[in-house]
Write an enzyme that holds these catalytic residues in place. Structure first.
Site: not given
Ligand code: SF4
Length: 261
Positions: A167, A186
């Site tokens: 991420k 996310d």
């Protein structure tokens, strides 16, 4: 717990807390002979028709034409630090902390030389500050020893930095270097991808792989920003504002609060 594990756990925990919904039809039994990618996707509660995906992307872009990363930063290193700090913390809180943090430690070299307590003191209010300070210090030291003090520009190299999982690497590659190596997953992207029938995977890495298969690569970076904005403004975790949603006629989420379809 390492920061990388914390990043994964954070997404999973937020997803759990948000009660990631199932799309309508998920889990339904298939006709025995239903075969082919589209039939299988439908059977899995997915809605992956190219025309629908194209329309979703068109509406997202129209709704959020200037969607971009909300973390304040002046360069790739500051974005990397801010993204590490954003684990289990709001972007707004991170943005309150980083101006004085970067004033005190203006470069990777300054972070590499700083003591952990000195970094912790500055980032305490973002939570998990022991682990975050360790990650930032470790990343700064590795940048100095292995990468000439510069943030590397490949996924492979970024993943060698303490505290950096996919991420964070995707945020840095996409925002700082405009490189589409993956899709940022996310808590918002995870929740919306389920509601919109784009994946049934639970693990953020699997979700990312599913999204990379259905979203054209030239939309990966913007798609993440648009989904995050949509998740913050309209498709919130509890009581999504479906009556105000530009995607409503394309959405068959089981927890819609209003439906015209
Ligand atoms: S219709 Fe509701 S659940 Fe579906 S994307 Fe829009 S806000 Fe989210």
């Amino acid at each position: 717990m390492t920061a990388k594990k914390a990043e994964k756990k954070s997404a999973a925990a937020k997803k759990s807390a948000a009660g990631v919904p199932k799309t309508r039809g998920a889990g339904a039994k298939s006709p025995a002979k239903a075969a082919g990618p589209r039939a299988k996707a439908k059977d899995a509660g997915l809605e992956l028709e190219p025309e629908r995906i194209a329309e979703l992307l068109r509406r997202l872009r129209a709704a959020y034409p200037r969607a971009e990363c909300a973390l304040l930063h002046r360069n790739a290193w500051e974005l990397l630090v801010a993204t590490i700090l954003s684990a289990q913390c709001t972007d707004a809180r991170v943005n309150m902390v980083t101006p004085s943090l970067f004033k005190k430690f203006p470069s990777p070299a300054a972070f590499a030389e700083a003591s952990l307590p000195a970094i912790e003191e500055e980032i305490r209010s973002t939570g998990f500050y022991h682990n975050k300070a360790k990650s930032i210090s470790g990343a700064a030291k590795r940048l100095m020893s292995e990468f000439g003090g510069k943030v590397p520009q490949t996924m492979e190299e970024l993943l060698t930095l303490p505290g950096v999982a996919r991420k964070t690497a995707n945020v840095v590659l996409g925002v700082a270097f405009q490189k589409a190596e993956g899709v940022v997953v996310d808590t918002h992207v995870l929740r919306l991808s389920h509601r919109l029938g784009l994946t049934r995977a639970e693990d953020p890495k699997r979700v990312e792989e599913d999204l990379m298969r259905v979203i054209p690569r030239d939309r990966w970076i913007a798609f993440s920003h648009e989904m995050i904005h949509h998740g913050r403004q309209i498709c919130v975790a509890r009581k999504p504002r479906c009556a105000d949603c530009p995607l409503e006629t394309l959405c068959h989420a089981a927890d819609k609060t209003w439906s015209s379809v």
